[in-house]
Motif scaffolding. Structure first.
Motif, PDB file in Angstrom:
ATOM      1  N   TRP A 173       0.816  -1.213   0.000  1.00  0.00           N
ATOM      2  CA  TRP A 173       0.000   0.000   0.000  1.00  0.00           C
ATOM      3  C   TRP A 173       0.846   1.258   0.000  1.00  0.00           C
ATOM      4  O   TRP A 173       0.397   2.310  -0.483  1.00  0.00           O
ATOM      5  CB  TRP A 173      -0.930   0.008   1.212  1.00  0.00           C
ATOM      6  CG  TRP A 173      -1.970  -1.067   1.215  1.00  0.00           C
ATOM      7  CD1 TRP A 173      -2.192  -1.996   2.187  1.00  0.00           C
ATOM      8  CD2 TRP A 173      -2.943  -1.329   0.202  1.00  0.00           C
ATOM      9  NE1 TRP A 173      -3.219  -2.825   1.838  1.00  0.00           N
ATOM     10  CE2 TRP A 173      -3.704  -2.436   0.616  1.00  0.00           C
ATOM     11  CE3 TRP A 173      -3.233  -0.748  -1.035  1.00  0.00           C
ATOM     12  CZ2 TRP A 173      -4.736  -2.965  -0.140  1.00  0.00           C
ATOM     13  CZ3 TRP A 173      -4.258  -1.274  -1.793  1.00  0.00           C
ATOM     14  CH2 TRP A 173      -5.005  -2.363  -1.346  1.00  0.00           C
TER      15      TRP A 173
ATOM     16  N   VAL B 193       1.098   2.554  -3.473  1.00  0.00           N
ATOM     17  CA  VAL B 193      -0.139   2.842  -4.198  1.00  0.00           C
ATOM     18  C   VAL B 193      -0.494   4.314  -4.076  1.00  0.00           C
ATOM     19  O   VAL B 193      -0.561   4.861  -2.967  1.00  0.00           O
ATOM     20  CB  VAL B 193      -1.289   1.963  -3.666  1.00  0.00           C
ATOM     21  CG1 VAL B 193      -2.603   2.336  -4.344  1.00  0.00           C
ATOM     22  CG2 VAL B 193      -0.976   0.490  -3.895  1.00  0.00           C
TER      23      VAL B 193
ATOM     24  N   VAL C 287      -6.393   3.955  -6.493  1.00  0.00           N
ATOM     25  CA  VAL C 287      -7.007   2.644  -6.687  1.00  0.00           C
ATOM     26  C   VAL C 287      -8.510   2.837  -6.905  1.00  0.00           C
ATOM     27  O   VAL C 287      -9.167   3.565  -6.167  1.00  0.00           O
ATOM     28  CB  VAL C 287      -6.740   1.709  -5.474  1.00  0.00           C
ATOM     29  CG1 VAL C 287      -7.231   2.336  -4.170  1.00  0.00           C
ATOM     30  CG2 VAL C 287      -7.379   0.347  -5.686  1.00  0.00           C
TER      31      VAL C 287
ATOM     32  N   LEU D 216      -9.070  -3.803 -11.608  1.00  0.00           N
ATOM     33  CA  LEU D 216      -8.736  -2.879 -10.534  1.00  0.00           C
ATOM     34  C   LEU D 216      -7.579  -2.013 -11.005  1.00  0.00           C
ATOM     35  O   LEU D 216      -6.483  -2.516 -11.266  1.00  0.00           O
ATOM     36  CB  LEU D 216      -8.348  -3.649  -9.269  1.00  0.00           C
ATOM     37  CG  LEU D 216      -8.199  -2.804  -7.998  1.00  0.00           C
ATOM     38  CD1 LEU D 216      -9.554  -2.245  -7.566  1.00  0.00           C
ATOM     39  CD2 LEU D 216      -7.588  -3.627  -6.869  1.00  0.00           C
TER      40      LEU D 216
ATOM     41  N   VAL E 244      -4.697   0.366 -10.420  1.00  0.00           N
ATOM     42  CA  VAL E 244      -3.808   0.690  -9.305  1.00  0.00           C
ATOM     43  C   VAL E 244      -2.644   1.520  -9.836  1.00  0.00           C
ATOM     44  O   VAL E 244      -1.825   1.017 -10.618  1.00  0.00           O
ATOM     45  CB  VAL E 244      -3.282  -0.586  -8.619  1.00  0.00           C
ATOM     46  CG1 VAL E 244      -2.325  -0.219  -7.490  1.00  0.00           C
ATOM     47  CG2 VAL E 244      -4.436  -1.423  -8.072  1.00  0.00           C
TER      48      VAL E 244
ATOM     49  N   ASP F   7     -13.073  -3.771  -4.767  1.00  0.00           N
ATOM     50  CA  ASP F   7     -12.889  -2.323  -4.802  1.00  0.00           C
ATOM     51  C   ASP F   7     -13.065  -1.722  -3.416  1.00  0.00           C
ATOM     52  O   ASP F   7     -12.231  -0.903  -2.977  1.00  0.00           O
ATOM     53  CB  ASP F   7     -13.898  -1.727  -5.783  1.00  0.00           C
ATOM     54  CG  ASP F   7     -13.781  -0.212  -5.882  1.00  0.00           C
ATOM     55  OD1 ASP F   7     -12.646   0.282  -6.042  1.00  0.00           O
ATOM     56  OD2 ASP F   7     -14.822   0.468  -5.813  1.00  0.00           O
TER      57      ASP F   7
ATOM     58  N   ALA G 296     -10.195  -2.924  -1.033  1.00  0.00           N
ATOM     59  CA  ALA G 296      -8.923  -2.319  -1.427  1.00  0.00           C
ATOM     60  C   ALA G 296      -8.845  -0.866  -0.957  1.00  0.00           C
ATOM     61  O   ALA G 296      -7.827  -0.439  -0.397  1.00  0.00           O
ATOM     62  CB  ALA G 296      -8.747  -2.404  -2.939  1.00  0.00           C
ATOM     63  N   LYS G 297      -9.909  -0.108  -1.168  1.00  0.00           N
ATOM     64  CA  LYS G 297      -9.902   1.285  -0.723  1.00  0.00           C
ATOM     65  C   LYS G 297      -9.855   1.389   0.795  1.00  0.00           C
ATOM     66  O   LYS G 297      -9.173   2.260   1.349  1.00  0.00           O
ATOM     67  CB  LYS G 297     -11.141   2.008  -1.267  1.00  0.00           C
ATOM     68  CG  LYS G 297     -11.110   2.226  -2.774  1.00  0.00           C
ATOM     69  CD  LYS G 297     -12.377   2.897  -3.267  1.00  0.00           C
ATOM     70  CE  LYS G 297     -12.308   3.135  -4.772  1.00  0.00           C
ATOM     71  NZ  LYS G 297     -13.562   3.731  -5.301  1.00  0.00           N
TER      72      LYS G 297
ATOM     73  N   THR H 286      -3.007   7.889  -1.612  1.00  0.00           N
ATOM     74  CA  THR H 286      -3.893   7.840  -2.776  1.00  0.00           C
ATOM     75  C   THR H 286      -4.496   9.210  -3.055  1.00  0.00           C
ATOM     76  O   THR H 286      -4.455  10.122  -2.222  1.00  0.00           O
ATOM     77  CB  THR H 286      -5.029   6.838  -2.536  1.00  0.00           C
ATOM     78  OG1 THR H 286      -5.789   7.248  -1.393  1.00  0.00           O
ATOM     79  CG2 THR H 286      -4.473   5.446  -2.281  1.00  0.00           C
TER      80      THR H 286
END
Length: 320
Positions: free
Chosen positions: A170, A173, A176, A191, A193, A235, A238-239, A249
């Motif tokens: 993460w 990232v 996402v 997805l 990313v 989704d 992941a968020k 992000t």
């Protein structure tokens, strides 16, 4: 249910065309009773169309609401437990791979046949079919081996592990979100990313696949051969995990920006006005990003279709 409704629409359309032709014929012949009969049938069919579409619209809204409720419940359970979550490919994906493999064998056979039948100066067409068949057969076998009994994607507090790109922490990232593409009525999920260093993860791909991913804007595209419900859960989880891990992000940056700007405004009326403006700007940024990705996907589709058409046209010309 969607296929049943489409079939009913086709039947009703055909019935309507037949009734209209009989109605026109009876009008030309001056048969008032028959014209009235066919006119009533036409009105009934139109009414049935209206009722069918209204019912289908309510059905879609109800299914969408139920789907959102299931997705929200599964996302909450996953985020509260903070345990790793794995998602496996749906069975139809393996049927699709078998279909691609069979087509690849046909392409290999056609390529060998053309190379043995055409003169040496016209080897390009046969080589194209042969190399394409070999490429797709190897790709389908390799993909099947990776998916059988193995998760498509695994999410935990440390990062995301995808069957194609491997592990992505993460901390790497920067964005996402779930991308949905509709191909002939079927939804294809991936997805998206974005990472700090995209080249690290592209290096894990085969060379022939790396070229296509390099051209894609917005970071890495992680294919999700999952159901719509599972893709939405991916989704959400992941968020949630990205936010929990403090990933840098775009959503995190926008949230901090909104909080900082709103907190500096004194009156509530000014805060609401500024919040609406920030939400409009944010929605515009996200929409622009998705439009760029959609244009690239459309370009890929056009190139692929034109290539297939060119191959078949060349084959047809050479057969004359």
């Amino acid at each position: 249910m969607k296929s049943v409704i489409q079939f009913l629409v086709i039947l009703a359309t055909l019935a309507g065309m037949v009734i209209l032709s009989f109605f026109s014929k009876s009008m030309d012949e001056g048969n008032a009773s028959a014209s009235m009969y066919y006119g009533i049938l036409a009105i009934l069919i139109i009414s049935a169309f209206i009722l069918l579409f209204r019912w289908d619209k309510r059905r879609i809204q109800k299914e969408e609401l139920e789907l959102r409720q299931r997705v929200d419940a599964r996302v909450r359970v996953a985020l509260n437990s903070k345990h790793p979550v794995e998602f496996y490919a749906r069975p139809s994906q393996f049927v699709f791979l078998v279909f691609i493999f069979i087509l690849s064998l046909g392409s290999i056979y056609l390529g060998v046949y053309l190379l043995s039948d055409l003169p040496s100066t016209e080897w390009l067409l046969g080589a194209a079919f042969l190399s394409g068949g070999i490429l797709f057969s190897i790709a389908s076998i390799a993909l099947g081996i990776r998916l059988i009994g193995r998760p498509v994607i695994r999410l935990d507090l440390r990062g995301v592990k995808h069957f194609r790109f491997g592990f992505i922490p993460w901390s790497e990232v920067t964005d996402v979100f779930l991308q949905t593409v509709v191909i002939k009525g079927n939804q294809v999920f991936s997805l998206r990313v974005a990472t700090i260093n995209k080249s690290i993860y592209l290096a894990r791909l085969p060379r022939w696949l790396r070229v296509f991913h390099k051209l894609e804007p917005g970071g890495l595209s992680l294919p999700l051969p999952l159901s719509e419900e599972d893709a939405r859960v991916v989704d959400g989880v992941a968020k949630g995990y990205a936010n929990h891990a403090g990933a840098p992000t775009i959503e995190q940056k926008i949230s901090r920006r909104v909080v900082d700007e709103i907190s500096s405004i004194q009156t509530s009326q000014q805060r609401i006005k500024r919040l609406h403006k920030l939400m409009t700007e944010t929605s515009g940024e996200f929409e622009k990003r998705r439009q760029e990705i959609s244009r690239i996907n459309m370009l890929y589709s056009v190139i692929l279709i034109l290539g297939v058409i060119a191959i078949f046209v060349r084959a047809w010309v050479k057969s004359k």
